[in-house]
Enzyme design. Structure first.
Site, PDB file in Angstrom:
ATOM      1  N   TYR A 219       0.842  -1.198   0.000  1.00 48.03           N
ATOM      2  CA  TYR A 219       0.000   0.000   0.000  1.00 48.03           C
ATOM      3  C   TYR A 219       0.881   1.253   0.000  1.00 48.03           C
ATOM      4  O   TYR A 219       1.620   1.513   0.948  1.00 48.03           O
ATOM      5  CB  TYR A 219      -0.928   0.019   1.214  1.00 48.03           C
ATOM      6  CG  TYR A 219      -1.984  -1.071   1.214  1.00 48.03           C
ATOM      7  CD1 TYR A 219      -2.254  -1.826   0.076  1.00 48.03           C
ATOM      8  CD2 TYR A 219      -2.724  -1.345   2.355  1.00 48.03           C
ATOM      9  CE1 TYR A 219      -3.221  -2.812   0.070  1.00 48.03           C
ATOM     10  CE2 TYR A 219      -3.698  -2.339   2.363  1.00 48.03           C
ATOM     11  CZ  TYR A 219      -3.939  -3.073   1.219  1.00 48.03           C
ATOM     12  OH  TYR A 219      -4.896  -4.063   1.229  1.00 48.03           O
TER      13      TYR A 219
ATOM     14  N   ASN B  16      -7.717 -13.756   0.545  1.00 48.90           N
ATOM     15  CA  ASN B  16      -8.078 -14.274  -0.782  1.00 48.90           C
ATOM     16  C   ASN B  16      -7.732 -15.758  -0.957  1.00 48.90           C
ATOM     17  O   ASN B  16      -7.403 -16.193  -2.061  1.00 48.90           O
ATOM     18  CB  ASN B  16      -7.395 -13.452  -1.881  1.00 48.90           C
ATOM     19  CG  ASN B  16      -7.660 -11.970  -1.739  1.00 48.90           C
ATOM     20  OD1 ASN B  16      -8.801 -11.528  -1.823  1.00 48.90           O
ATOM     21  ND2 ASN B  16      -6.619 -11.188  -1.504  1.00 48.90           N
TER      22      ASN B  16
END
Length: 305
Positions: free
Chosen positions: A52, A148
């Site tokens: 990020y 995920n």
């Protein structure tokens, strides 16, 4: 804000989390205002990843809160590793290096929850276990999770790990519901019946694994927000109808829809606007009826068999 327990960890967190992906675009003062407001609303979990802002989001967060203060103990900080330029990497070397770099950027002695970001097809579970053991024994990481991953990937990891995985992050919103669709359309011969996640919702409930919902306002992957988007008139009309009924914003209703599911899903909200976070936090006080939940599901374009 109501609290939820994260997996079997014993950690209690506000049932809505703040995603810090966009924090690198703020000044230190602006970031401090976002964090302080989130804490005032009952948000205690702050979600990061090494990618990020190329690590800058973690740095800005640390600058904004002064990690040497008592404020650190009020926070649950999680970060993720494993995504590199053009490939995924769950090697022991990379996991340990990523953890050390995140600790440095966050200016903290420990990470509450350290997560594997996206499945690495070349993962060696024993190698991951060695890295997790070193991080746990050194006190640098307290708990672990994934993002995920499907149930069989988690089971493969669990065979080697000494630590319990307490979280799995999955994309989930009113406009992204494959985890719901396959369960509703069991044994049907149309698109909604396709199993895309290996029954992650049911697996999480059976194994007390907390699902965190990323992109709770997005359609597609990261194509844009559906809330207030003229391309989605039916779901927005229904969101506004319930927003008026409960005297909150349409975004709060979108989050209340996620919170209504009995799997105790924790939405990760990425807004860097303190007022919007305040409005969204009101979702914690709302429990949609079963009928309202299904009305929103159908308004998003889903047919019931």
């Amino acid at each position: 804000m109501k609290k939820i327990k994260l997996g079997n960890s014993g950690i209690e967190a506000g049932e809505i989390a703040l995603g810090c992906m966009r924090m690198s675009g703020l000044s230190t003062k602006e970031a401090a205002e976002v964090i302080e407001n989130a804490l005032e609303q009952g948000v205690t979990l702050f979600d990061h990843a090494d990618i990020y802002g190329g690590g800058a989001s973690e740095e800005r967060f640390a600058e904004a809160v002064d990690m040497n203060s008592s404020l650190r103990e009020k926070m649950i900080i999680q970060t993720k590793c494993g995504i590199r330029k053009g490939f995924y990497d769950f090697s022991k070397e990379h996991i340990l290096q990523s953890a050390e770099q995140s600790l440095k950027r966050l200016n903290t002695d420990y990470i509450d929850i350290f997560m594997l970001h996206r499945p690495d097809a070349l993962m060696e579970p024993d190698e991951v276990a060695e890295a997790f053991n070193e991080l746990k024994e050194s006190g640098k990481v307290r708990h672990f999770g994934v993002s995920n991953h499907n149930p069989m990937q988690i089971e493969l990891l669990k065979r080697s790990l000494d630590q319990e995985l307490i979280i799995n992050q999955m994309q989930f919103s009113i406009m992204h519901t494959p985890m719901i669709d396959a369960g509703v359309n069991v044994n049907m011969q149309h698109e909604g019946a396709n199993m895309r996640d290996g029954s992650m919702l049911e697996y999480s409930r059976l194994n007390n694994l907390t699902i965190q919902a990323w992109s709770p306002f997005q359609y597609g992957m990261i194509e844009g927000a559906f809330v207030g988007n003229d391309d989605y008139p039916e779901v927005n009309a229904k969101l506004q109808e319930f927003a008026d009924k409960y005297s909150v914003t349409d975004s709060a209703i979108a989050i209340a829809w996620i919170l209504r599911h009995p799997a105790n899903i924790q939405p990760v909200v990425g807004t860097m606007n303190p007022k919007r976070m305040t409005d969204i936090a009101k979702a914690s006080d709302i429990k949609l009826t079963r009928q309202e939940w299904y009305e929103l599901y159908r308004a998003a374009g889903n047919d019931l068999p």
